[in-house]
Design an enzyme around this catalytic site. Structure first.
Site, mmCIF file in Angstrom:
data_model
loop_
_atom_site.group_PDB
_atom_site.id
_atom_site.type_symbol
_atom_site.label_atom_id
_atom_site.label_comp_id
_atom_site.label_asym_id
_atom_site.label_seq_id
_atom_site.Cartn_x
_atom_site.Cartn_y
_atom_site.Cartn_z
ATOM 1 N N ASP A 142 0.823 -1.205 0.000
ATOM 2 C CA ASP A 142 0.000 0.000 0.000
ATOM 3 C C ASP A 142 0.862 1.262 0.000
ATOM 4 O OD1 ASP A 142 -2.447 -1.324 -0.105
ATOM 5 O OD2 ASP A 142 -2.485 -1.614 2.068
ATOM 6 N N HIS B 109 0.343 -7.522 -1.765
ATOM 7 C CA HIS B 109 -0.921 -8.252 -1.853
ATOM 8 C C HIS B 109 -1.592 -8.001 -3.199
ATOM 9 C CE1 HIS B 109 -1.690 -4.367 0.069
ATOM 10 N NE2 HIS B 109 -2.895 -4.382 -0.492
HETATM 11 C C1 SIN Z 1 -6.130 -3.668 -1.014
HETATM 12 O O1 SIN Z 1 -5.834 -3.252 0.103
HETATM 13 O O2 SIN Z 1 -5.395 -3.531 -1.988
HETATM 14 C C2 SIN Z 1 -7.439 -4.385 -1.189
HETATM 15 C C3 SIN Z 1 -7.393 -5.790 -0.746
HETATM 16 C C4 SIN Z 1 -8.719 -6.489 -0.930
HETATM 17 O O3 SIN Z 1 -9.713 -5.829 -1.269
HETATM 18 O O4 SIN Z 1 -8.772 -7.698 -0.716
#
Ligand code: SIN
Length: 294
Positions: free
Chosen positions: A101, A254
């Site tokens: 992030d 992620h």
């Molecule tokens: C994110 O923080 O990028 C979103 C993750 C999600 O919606 O699972």
């Protein structure tokens, strides 16, 4: 739920653990210390069947540090610190690329607390990878070369095309160029708590390796992005409503799969502010007192 019987159940050696017997709305100081320690060890933690009001969500997240407000995501009414990540037929998924992030900020988030509010009938899983495990698997000569390098992180590389589709996109692009200029971070950073080394480039925001030619930079970034994707560095969560995932944003990346489109998916996210990432060379030259506390 008793706070005394918290159990941490690792999913893999590299990353991820389920944490059971914890009510995140009622965490005592000792349990919070255990959660923080587990986060540093496992990098992403999954909690299930959690009943959190927006206030309880924020109260828990703010124990890690100061809550942030996101540049793009819509906030929950009267709760600017809670980003509502909502997708449906008219709002296709946008988090389906690997990232940490806000690495386009000088001080990216240290942690995120994501709460599942509405889960699609199929799909919508999120994957995380360990960028410390990825670093460890690089060869020694490659590690040495990367330690001396710096990468540029670009907000508009990720959000430029999204803004262009909005009715007020031109104005948002103009503002973004002023408010979120390019930033540079070391390509290998030292985790401020565990002192582990992190391979700190992600395909969403990292645009260039500053010290290399464009051709060299493109080739090395492509190799590193591929390297990061080894399944052994990853864990995947199939969400249930009321699940909470907390990740150490300094050590992980992620990817929220977009495979549920056009169904409805709604998540509430709070992020906590972090420090400016520090490279290996800076740590080597830091006074002993600073090195000792990290
Ligand atoms: C994110 O923080 O990028 C979103 C993750 C999600 O919606 O699972």
């Amino acid at each position: 739920m008793s706070q005394q019987t918290m159990k941490v159940l690792p999913r893999t050696v590299a990353i991820g653990a389920d944490v059971v017997n914890v009510d995140l709305a009622n965490v005592d100081a000792e349990t919070f210390t255990q959660i923080k320690a587990a986060l540093h060890t496992h990098q992403v933690l999954f909690f299930h069947e959690q009943m959190l009001s927006p206030e309880a969500h924020m109260a828990f997240a703010s124990r890690f540090g100061e809550m942030e407000i996101h540049e793009v995501f819509t906030p929950l009414e009267d709760h600017p610190e809670i980003s509502v990540l909502v997708h449906d037929r008219d709002h296709p998924p946008i988090s389906d690329s690997w990232h940490s992030d806000v690495t386009y900020r000088t001080k990216p988030s240290m942690a995120s607390v994501l709460y599942a509010r509405s889960i699609p009938p199929n799909g919508g899983d999120t994957l995380w990878l360990s960028a410390t495990a990825a670093y460890k698997k690089l060869s020694e000569p490659m590690k040495l070369m990367l330690e001396g390098l710096t990468a540029e992180h670009d907000f508009l590389q990720a959000y430029g095309s999204y803004f262009r589709k909005q009715s007020d996109g031109a104005e948002r692009l103009r503002r973004a160029q002023i408010e979120t200029p390019l930033v540079e971070h070391p390509l290998i950073v030292v985790h401020p708590v565990t002192s582990e080394r992190v391979l700190y480039v992600n395909p969403t925001f990292t645009s260039r390796i500053v010290e290399l030619s464009r051709k060299e930079s493109d080739a090395i970034l492509k190799l590193l992005f591929e390297h990061l994707l080894q399944p052994e560095f990853q864990v995947r969560l199939k969400w249930q409503e009321n699940d909470v995932a907390i990740w150490d944003n300094r050590a992980t990346q992620h990817y929220a799969t977009g495979d549920y489109y056009p169904h409805y998916r709604r998540m509430h996210r709070v992020t906590v502010g972090g420090e400016r990432p520090v490279g290996v060379n800076a740590m080597q030259h830091a006074p002993a007192a600073i090195r000792a506390v990290t």
